[in-house]
Write a protein that holds these residues in place. Structure first.
Motif, PDB file in Angstrom:
ATOM      1  N   ALA A   1       0.238  -0.965  -5.283  1.00 29.94           N
ATOM      2  CA  ALA A   1      -0.939  -0.941  -5.008  1.00 29.94           C
ATOM      3  C   ALA A   1      -1.714   0.187  -5.495  1.00 29.94           C
ATOM      4  O   ALA A   1      -1.288   1.038  -5.252  1.00 29.94           O
ATOM      5  CB  ALA A   1      -1.803  -1.508  -4.146  1.00 29.94           C
ATOM      6  N   PRO A   2      -2.790  -0.351  -6.628  1.00 26.13           N
ATOM      7  CA  PRO A   2      -3.204   1.049  -7.160  1.00 26.13           C
ATOM      8  C   PRO A   2      -3.627   1.601  -6.065  1.00 26.13           C
ATOM      9  O   PRO A   2      -4.124   1.003  -5.083  1.00 26.13           O
ATOM     10  CB  PRO A   2      -4.312   0.525  -7.491  1.00 26.13           C
ATOM     11  N   ALA A   3      -3.744   3.294  -5.994  1.00 30.89           N
ATOM     12  CA  ALA A   3      -3.862   4.115  -5.379  1.00 30.89           C
ATOM     13  C   ALA A   3      -3.535   3.738  -4.640  1.00 30.89           C
ATOM     14  O   ALA A   3      -3.524   4.838  -3.161  1.00 30.89           O
ATOM     15  CB  ALA A   3      -5.653   3.620  -4.341  1.00 30.89           C
TER      16      ALA A   3
ATOM     17  N   ILE B   1       9.863   0.402  -7.733  1.00 32.77           N
ATOM     18  CA  ILE B   1       8.743   1.131  -6.528  1.00 32.77           C
ATOM     19  C   ILE B   1       7.820   1.206  -7.007  1.00 32.77           C
ATOM     20  O   ILE B   1       6.317   1.296  -6.401  1.00 32.77           O
ATOM     21  CB  ILE B   1       9.743   2.500  -6.097  1.00 32.77           C
ATOM     22  N   THR B   2       7.189   1.946  -8.286  1.00 29.31           N
ATOM     23  CA  THR B   2       5.894   1.988  -8.888  1.00 29.31           C
ATOM     24  C   THR B   2       5.311   0.241  -8.925  1.00 29.31           C
ATOM     25  O   THR B   2       4.126   0.365  -8.902  1.00 29.31           O
ATOM     26  CB  THR B   2       6.067   2.450 -10.131  1.00 29.31           C
TER      27      THR B   2
ATOM     28  N   GLN C   1       1.480   9.671  -5.514  1.00 31.11           N
ATOM     29  CA  GLN C   1       0.169   8.545  -6.003  1.00 31.11           C
ATOM     30  C   GLN C   1      -0.028   8.368  -7.072  1.00 31.11           C
ATOM     31  O   GLN C   1       0.397   8.211  -8.572  1.00 31.11           O
ATOM     32  CB  GLN C   1      -0.814   9.701  -5.610  1.00 31.11           C
ATOM     33  N   ARG C   2      -0.610   6.749  -6.810  1.00 29.27           N
ATOM     34  CA  ARG C   2      -0.854   5.354  -7.886  1.00 29.27           C
ATOM     35  C   ARG C   2      -2.399   6.076  -7.738  1.00 29.27           C
ATOM     36  O   ARG C   2      -2.666   6.096  -6.909  1.00 29.27           O
ATOM     37  CB  ARG C   2      -0.776   3.986  -7.795  1.00 29.27           C
ATOM     38  N   ALA C   3      -2.454   5.471  -9.099  1.00 28.81           N
ATOM     39  CA  ALA C   3      -4.363   5.947  -9.551  1.00 28.81           C
ATOM     40  C   ALA C   3      -5.329   4.772  -9.278  1.00 28.81           C
ATOM     41  O   ALA C   3      -4.609   3.462  -8.803  1.00 28.81           O
ATOM     42  CB  ALA C   3      -3.927   5.695 -11.829  1.00 28.81           C
TER      43      ALA C   3
ATOM     44  N   ASP D   1       0.642  -1.361  -0.063  1.00 27.29           N
ATOM     45  CA  ASP D   1       0.267   0.326   0.333  1.00 27.29           C
ATOM     46  C   ASP D   1       0.700   1.095  -0.042  1.00 27.29           C
ATOM     47  O   ASP D   1       0.388   1.923  -0.685  1.00 27.29           O
ATOM     48  CB  ASP D   1      -0.888  -0.299   0.948  1.00 27.29           C
ATOM     49  N   ILE D   2       2.136   1.572   0.829  1.00 26.09           N
ATOM     50  CA  ILE D   2       2.453   2.317   0.478  1.00 26.09           C
ATOM     51  C   ILE D   2       4.247   2.267   0.616  1.00 26.09           C
ATOM     52  O   ILE D   2       4.872   0.910   1.254  1.00 26.09           O
ATOM     53  CB  ILE D   2       2.810   3.050   2.078  1.00 26.09           C
TER      54      ILE D   2
END
Length: 258
Positions: free
Chosen positions: A129-131, A124-125, A255-257, A103-104
């Motif tokens: 996880a998404p969001a 890292i990306t 932030q990921r989409a 998550d982070i």
């Protein structure tokens, strides 16, 4: 510069790093934690976890934490002294976890040591996880830059960070690199605080376990490195012998989409 070289350099004095150096940047860790609002069970990966201080602080707040570092010595110290998290020895450019596994993801002052920082950011990306989000920090204070300018020329050029590949201190360049890596949005803030030393000897001793300083000692000798550090700290000594040093870290929150 590669993970094997960095792993050896940063493994030179794990106890010294943990006890004389890492704790001094605890304010950075605390302020980042305040922004993350961790929840019990949050999956968190700390890339370049060092001797495990941030991993321990995050685990104490309920996160399920894994620390990753290329330095076996630091990881072994973390396993023995800070067992609230789990730790693995590996390369940030080849993170050994599945896609979207966390998550982070945090990377405190570590990405600049990658042979290919952009590839490290892509990794890292990938594991975020998404969001989810990632936090990447780098030192940007003038005193930090002055110290590095004295030490880095004493070390082999391939054993210290090369900002020509990606200067994370450049907010525009770092933001572009994080977006190119796959994050949907990036914000940045600077976190500043002072650290203090009782005297010049303590100030110099606190620098010695760091990877670039170890590289400089091995290449140019301890006397030359101590002389360079002495020239840096001497003008900062106050009447009572104590030294105050101002640190500034640029903190990127990516932030990921969803």
């Amino acid at each position: 510069m590669n993970a094997t070289i960095q792993g050896r350099l940063w493994s030179s004095d794990p106890q010294g790093w943990a006890q004389t150096a890492e704790g001094r940047i605890r304010p950075l860790y605390v302020r980042v934690l305040e922004r993350l609002h961790l929840r019990p069970g949050t999956r968190l990966l700390d890339v370049g976890c060092g001797s495990g201080l941030f991993a321990e602080l995050a685990a104490q707040r309920g996160a399920d934490v894994v620390g990753l570092d290329a330095a076996p010595g630091l990881v072994e110290y973390a396993r023995r002294r800070r067992p609230a998290a789990r730790y693995v020895v590996d390369d940030m450019e080849h993170i050994p976890f599945s896609d979207s596994g966390f998550d982070i993801v945090t990377a405190f002052n570590s990405v600049l040591y990658a042979a290919d920082p952009r590839h490290a950011l892509a990794e890292i990306t990938r594991v975020t996880a998404p969001a989810g989000c990632a936090v990447v920090t780098v030192g940007v204070g003038p005193e930090q830059a002055e110290s590095a300018a004295l030490i880095n020329p004493l070390a082999p050029h391939d054993e210290v960070p090369d900002r020509s590949t990606l200067d994370l201190a450049d907010a525009d360049a770092a933001r572009s690199a994080l977006l190119d890596a796959g994050f949907a949005s990036v914000t940045s803030t600077d976190i500043a605080f002072d650290i203090e030393f009782n005297d010049q000897n303590e100030a110099i001793a606190a620098q010695m376990p760091a990877g670039p300083v170890t590289a400089a000692v091995r290449h140019s000798g301890r006397a030359a490195v101590e002389a360079a550090l002495g020239s840096f700290f001497a003008p900062r000594s106050r009447a009572d012998g104590t030294i105050r040093l101002g640190l500034v870290f640029r903190c990127y929150l990516a932030q990921r989409a969803r």
